[in-house]
Design an enzyme around this catalytic site. Structure first.
Site, mmCIF file in Angstrom:
data_model
loop_
_atom_site.group_PDB
_atom_site.id
_atom_site.type_symbol
_atom_site.label_atom_id
_atom_site.label_comp_id
_atom_site.label_asym_id
_atom_site.label_seq_id
_atom_site.Cartn_x
_atom_site.Cartn_y
_atom_site.Cartn_z
ATOM 1 N N HIS A 129 16.552 2.696 65.985
ATOM 2 C CA HIS A 129 16.916 2.057 67.083
ATOM 3 C C HIS A 129 16.015 1.130 67.697
ATOM 4 O O HIS A 129 15.273 1.794 68.160
ATOM 5 C CB HIS A 129 17.821 2.703 68.044
ATOM 6 C CG HIS A 129 18.779 2.303 68.908
ATOM 7 N ND1 HIS A 129 19.876 1.403 68.790
ATOM 8 C CD2 HIS A 129 18.420 1.875 70.570
ATOM 9 C CE1 HIS A 129 20.326 1.014 69.780
ATOM 10 N NE2 HIS A 129 19.351 1.194 70.929
ATOM 11 N N ASP A 165 24.475 6.067 69.625
ATOM 12 C CA ASP A 165 23.166 6.363 69.777
ATOM 13 C C ASP A 165 22.680 7.516 70.803
ATOM 14 O O ASP A 165 21.713 7.149 71.569
ATOM 15 C CB ASP A 165 22.316 5.008 70.328
ATOM 16 C CG ASP A 165 22.748 3.716 69.532
ATOM 17 O OD1 ASP A 165 23.308 3.622 68.310
ATOM 18 O OD2 ASP A 165 23.025 2.495 70.194
ATOM 19 N N PRO A 594 -18.895 -15.361 66.532
ATOM 20 C CA PRO A 594 -19.283 -14.703 67.747
ATOM 21 C C PRO A 594 -19.587 -15.633 69.000
ATOM 22 O O PRO A 594 -19.381 -16.686 68.944
ATOM 23 C CB PRO A 594 -20.574 -13.800 67.601
ATOM 24 C CG PRO A 594 -21.297 -14.874 66.306
ATOM 25 C CD PRO A 594 -20.088 -15.635 65.770
ATOM 26 N N GLY A 652 -9.469 -11.099 69.249
ATOM 27 C CA GLY A 652 -9.722 -10.740 67.762
ATOM 28 C C GLY A 652 -8.689 -9.981 67.364
ATOM 29 O O GLY A 652 -8.292 -9.875 66.363
ATOM 30 N N GLY A 672 -20.212 -10.901 63.387
ATOM 31 C CA GLY A 672 -20.036 -9.969 64.525
ATOM 32 C C GLY A 672 -20.329 -8.698 64.355
ATOM 33 O O GLY A 672 -21.193 -8.432 63.677
ATOM 34 N N SER A 673 -19.714 -7.599 64.976
ATOM 35 C CA SER A 673 -20.139 -6.256 65.062
ATOM 36 C C SER A 673 -19.844 -5.671 63.552
ATOM 37 O O SER A 673 -18.980 -5.928 62.753
ATOM 38 C CB SER A 673 -19.564 -5.388 66.000
ATOM 39 O OG SER A 673 -18.063 -5.135 65.614
ATOM 40 N N LEU A 696 -23.203 -8.983 59.899
ATOM 41 C CA LEU A 696 -22.881 -8.022 61.156
ATOM 42 C C LEU A 696 -23.905 -7.527 61.753
ATOM 43 O O LEU A 696 -24.929 -8.448 61.962
ATOM 44 C CB LEU A 696 -22.176 -6.815 60.273
ATOM 45 C CG LEU A 696 -21.091 -7.295 59.359
ATOM 46 C CD1 LEU A 696 -20.479 -6.026 58.526
ATOM 47 C CD2 LEU A 696 -19.985 -7.904 60.079
ATOM 48 N N CYS A 729 -28.691 -12.235 66.871
ATOM 49 C CA CYS A 729 -28.379 -11.232 65.644
ATOM 50 C C CYS A 729 -29.585 -10.869 64.899
ATOM 51 O O CYS A 729 -29.687 -9.753 64.734
ATOM 52 C CB CYS A 729 -27.360 -11.932 64.653
ATOM 53 S SG CYS A 729 -28.098 -13.732 64.088
ATOM 54 N N SER A 827 -29.121 -3.342 70.975
ATOM 55 C CA SER A 827 -28.816 -3.551 72.115
ATOM 56 C C SER A 827 -28.256 -4.945 72.453
ATOM 57 O O SER A 827 -27.179 -5.137 72.871
ATOM 58 C CB SER A 827 -30.051 -3.500 73.143
ATOM 59 O OG SER A 827 -30.852 -4.713 72.907
#
Length: 924
Positions: A129, A165, A594, A652, A672-673, A696, A729, A827
């Site tokens: 439902h 219901d 990024p 993202g 990106g990461s 990455l 990076c 970092s």
């Protein structure tokens, strides 16, 4: 728009998914695509579906659940009803009992099932439902969730009883409701996908004897019946939010309506509207507090609180639907005369309609496509048939929905065929900023199919200037629907558009022209990049923009040089064979970039993608979307055809996830990461095994030997860490300094770091601008606290600069041991992490440098070339710098090893990431 991930929680949580041995014999009672998907998943999990009970065929077409079951050979029963005058139909009950089910599963069942069936199996029956019971009991639960302005929606799987219901609850899941979410949003993004998973989980819980039965509370219980058209009239004496909820809650059935010019008009596609009152033409509406405004974006309406909402579409009593922005357009109403050629085309289209609407005796001008029984699948079929039989005429689904009557549809098709629907120039709503001694004009909307448009639901978000925390622009927040539109546009441009037919040299010419425009606008681009990302203007001008221009010029030159090869093959004589390879574009490619180099990362990936002949949908980082949108504007000026380049600012979790899952995307390039890269790779594999390249995370080692040129090592070592505020990076994540020069090196670095000027990135004398965004600054400060806590020596910095904005002091740590957090984790900021190693211990420092799961870049400083080459051979990284650092070039391939990803940007190798190889053998 709702996100598919991380936006729901369970009231009744269950254990993590494992493989279960227990399986059940199931009867499925219901219909729809939802029922079809539940059926397929249950079979895939190993349960035995012994019977499917669904509705009779409509207009000769089986329900999707019935179609799927019939293909598998599963027994299918199609009953028009289960009971007559409240009593079960004997033949129906006997047919049901014959299959011997242990559990009834009812996904979205619309029929009333007798208790003789509900209670018959060993385990009874469970029902899906679409509300968080006991709220909104009844058949229109999704609609009432929106009509009543609920802040959360969800679904319940419960044990059926003889109430409406009201049975005990097995599990529930919830999601937030956004201010502009629609019924389709709730259903497509949460209720449908998560509901299917939950149905499968519920069945398994029952099979394992772990399914709860929580009695429903009567507290907060509501019941609302199915809303009828006569009850859907809009009451105007309400706030804008209440009016919006009423309209979106009735969208698309039965439709909220009002009276305009003495006729009933139904309003569709509502969103809340914020900002100044736009320019438009007044439209009198019966009983409304004040006239509406017909604007270029739609019909603006006013609540009794003075706030506004925007309606996109209007439908008249005769069924004709138009964009609300076209209400006063006479062109929409006038009838055009057809040429002889157009009459032939109209007859061809009539035969297509007849083939679909086989139940209709004759197709007349008044024949309504949908009222005659056509479905959304028939819309796709019709559009594709017209494309095939009418010289590739391109239509959209919306063309059918806007003109469902045959006569109106032919008029719309002829206008499109004549090109009367084309816009002569690109319309852009800019945000203008007087900054850096110039006026910069910044687009802020989604860029789809050659146009800047608002997000589907009208949502925006703030793009923040990291220098002072001020809002630069309210940027459109793309939805899943926007992704689908952009992918469809890119697919059409690749398969049927001018781009797909363009020769390689012409493609290169467009890319050269785009590079020239980027250079022409370089100061404006660099200024936008600086205020949006915090990059120092001089660096943005030289690197962020300068290298982007170089990248497009480099790959433009490759367009007409992509070649295959001939291959001698060994066959029995006579060997009259020719085997050759062709390099072909993949199709629609997705690119997710990024926030550290917004424009340059766009260029690195999209230039290779376009040179290879693909089309693209690009998602810039949510916090730095503005240069990507300016780039989109320049691509139109350069002459790129519609649909080739599409830019979607957004999250993202929503946009990026949908791109990775989309079945029409053939390649996804991501920077990106590492954790997000893993998730993207998994989604790409599960969806359609699309090709993936990933750049990455990194923890790049920089080894400084005692025989280095110290002045150069100090200067370049600082650049290796502090370049672009450390948001780089390939930044040197850890410096290994030979013991005999360690103290001298540290002293010189601290001395030089103190001289760095921190300040406004638009000031030409600034060395170090603000970090990209607030959350990142806070993460860096926590990183420094962790370093101190673990025992590293904080030699310099480690604090936020006391001024507006997101500024951080360049930071230096020494005495860093291998086990420490700051020795292992990236970092991505201006934090130099220094460890010493014993004189002459080359192999020892190599082991320490490679003791990481990352392998993006690395560096060596030494005058001994033999040592340098030996170390470069042993370093596990995609790039090794010797007596330099950060020296990337458009012709040199760039990419990582290990968990820094795979695939290359830049250089000839990047082209192969966006191409496929086909082998062809001919016997002659």
């Amino acid at each position: 728009m709702l996100s598919k991930t991380s936006q729901f929680f369970r009231k009744f949580s269950t254990a993590a998914t494992v493989y279960y041995q227990n399986k059940l014999r199931l009867a499925l009672i219901g219909q729809s695509l939802f029922g079809q998907e539940v059926y397929r998943h249950l079979k895939n999990e190993g349960h035995k579906v012994v019977g499917v009970f669904t509705v009779p065929d409509k207009n000769g077409k089986a329900d999707p659940l019935a179609s799927a079951a019939e293909k598998d050979g599963t027994p299918v029963f199609k009953f028009p009803r289960w009971r007559v005058k409240g009593k079960p139909v004997k033949e129906v009950i006997e047919a049901y009992q014959s299959v011997g089910a242990e559990l009834n599963v009812l996904p979205f069942c619309t029929q009333f099932i007798p208790m003789d069936v509900i209670d018959y199996p060993t385990h009874g029956s469970i029902i899906y439902h679409p509300s968080v019971l006991p709220r909104h009991r009844g058949a229109s639960a999704i609609n009432w969730t929106l009509i009543q302005g609920d802040k959360k929606a969800g679904f319940t799987i419960f044990w059926a009883d003889d109430g409406l219901d009201t049975g005990p609850i097995l599990l529930q899941r919830e999601c937030p409701v956004g201010p502009n979410d629609t019924v389709d949003d709730l259903y497509n993004c949460f209720l449908f996908p998560e509901g299917i998973k939950a149905m499968i989980e519920a069945v398994q819980l029952i099979a394992d004897g772990k399914a709860p039965r929580e009695p429903q509370s009567e507290e907060g219980a509501t019941y609302e019946g199915i809303q009828k058209k006569e009850n859907a009239e809009i009451c105007w004496d309400q706030s804008a939010e209440a009016l919006h909820n009423w309209i979106r809650g009735h969208d698309k059935v039965p439709g909220a309506w009002t009276q305009i010019d003495d006729q009933v008009v139904t309003l569709y596609g509502s969103s809340l509207f914020d900002g100044p009152i736009p320019a438009g033409k007044e439209l009198a509406i019966k009983d409304a507090m004040k006239p509406g405004l017909v604007t270029k974006n739609g019909l603006v309406l006013f609540g009794n609180d003075g706030k506004m909402l925007l309606v996109r579409n209007m439908q008249f009593q005769d069924g004709r639907m138009i964009p609300a922005s076209k209400y006063f357009s006479t062109d929409e109403m006038s009838i055009i005369e057809l040429t002889e050629e157009e009459k032939i085309m109209a007859n061809e289209i009539k035969s297509i309609w007849k083939g679909i609407l086989s139940n209709v005796a004759a197709i007349e001008d008044a024949t309504d496509f949908f009222k005659a029984g056509a479905s959304s699948m028939d819309v796709v079929r019709m559009i594709e048939e017209i494309k095939q039989k009418c010289n590739g005429l391109q239509l959209q689904n919306e063309d059918v929905y806007m003109a469902p009557k045959f006569g109106d549809f032919i008029q719309a098709v002829v206008r499109k065929h004549r090109g009367e629907d084309k816009e002569e120039e690109l319309v852009i709503d800019y945000v203008s900023k007087d900054v850096n001694s110039m006026t910069v004009k910044i687009p802020y909307q989604c860029f789809i199919n050659g146009q800047f448009i608002n997000a589907e639901d009208g949502k925006t978000y703030d793009s923040i200037n990291p220098t002072d925390g001020s809002v630069i622009a309210k940027v459109s927040l793309a939805t899943v629907a926007d992704v689908d539109k952009a992918v469809a546009a890119a697919k059409d441009a690749f398969e049927h558009g001018e781009w797909g037919r363009m020769n390689a040299r012409e493609r290169g010419r467009l890319m050269y022209r785009l590079a020239d425009l980027m250079e022409e606008y370089q100061e404006e681009l660099a200024t936008i990049e600086s205020i949006d990302s915090g990059a120092v203007y001089t660096l943005a001008l030289k690197t962020h923009v300068g290298m982007s221009v170089q990248t497009f010029r480099y790959f433009a030159g490759w367009c007409d040089k992509i070649q295959g090869s001939t291959i001698p093959i060994n066959h029995a004589r006579p060997n009259h064979n020719l085997t050759f390879t062709k390099k072909e574009p993949l199709g629609v490619c997705a690119i997710v970039i990024p926030w550290n180099y917004p424009l340059m990362m766009l260029a690195w990936k999209s230039a290779a993608c376009l040179a290879a002949g693909n089309t693209l949908v690009l998602k810039p980082a949510q916090v730095t979307p503005l240069t990507a949108l300016k780039f989109a504007e320049l691509s139109v000026k350069a002459g790129f055809p519609k649909g080739v380049i599409n830019i979607l600012p957004g999250s993202g979790g929503l946009v990026g996830q949908r791109l990775s899952e989309h079945p029409d995307i053939r390649k996804l390039g991501f920077t990106g990461s590492t954790p997000i890269g893993k998730q993207i790779m998994k989604s790409c594999a599960v969806s359609n095994l699309k090709k993936v390249s990933l750049e990455l995370g990194g923890k790049s080692p920089l080894i400084i030997f005692n025989d280095c040129e110290l002045d150069k090592a100090v200067r370049m070592g600082m650049g290796a860490v502090f370049f672009n505020k450390g948001e780089n990076c390939i930044a040197a994540g850890r410096l290994f300094v030979e013991e005999s020069i360690h103290d001298k090196f540290v002293g010189r670095v601290v001395e030089e770091t103190k001289k760095m000027k921190i300040g406004d990135p638009l000031d030409r004398s600034t060395d170090h601008g603000p970090q990209n965004h607030k959350a990142h600054l806070e993460k860096l400060l926590e990183y420094c606290e962790m370093g101190v806590k673990e025992g590293a020596t904080l030699v310099y910095g480690g604090r936020q600069v006391c001024r507006p904005g997101f500024f951080m002091e360049p930071t230096i740590f020494t005495d860093v041991e291998d086990y420490m957090y700051i020795a292992q984790e990236e970092s991505f900021g201006p934090i130099m992490v220094i460890s010493k190693f014993k004189d002459g211990d080359v192999d020892g420092v190599l082991q320490r440098a490679n003791r990481t799961e990352y392998g993006l870049a690395s560096g060596i400083f030494t005058k001994d070339i033999s040592k340098a080459l030996y170390v470069s051979d042993k370093l596990e990284a995609g790039t090794v710098f010797i007596n330099t650092y950060n020296k990337t070039d458009v012709a040199a391939p760039f990419g990582g090893f290990k968990q820094s990803g795979f695939g290359k940007d830049l250089g000839e190798e990047a082209l192969h990431e966006y191409l496929r190889t086909k082998a062809v053998t001919v016997e002659y």
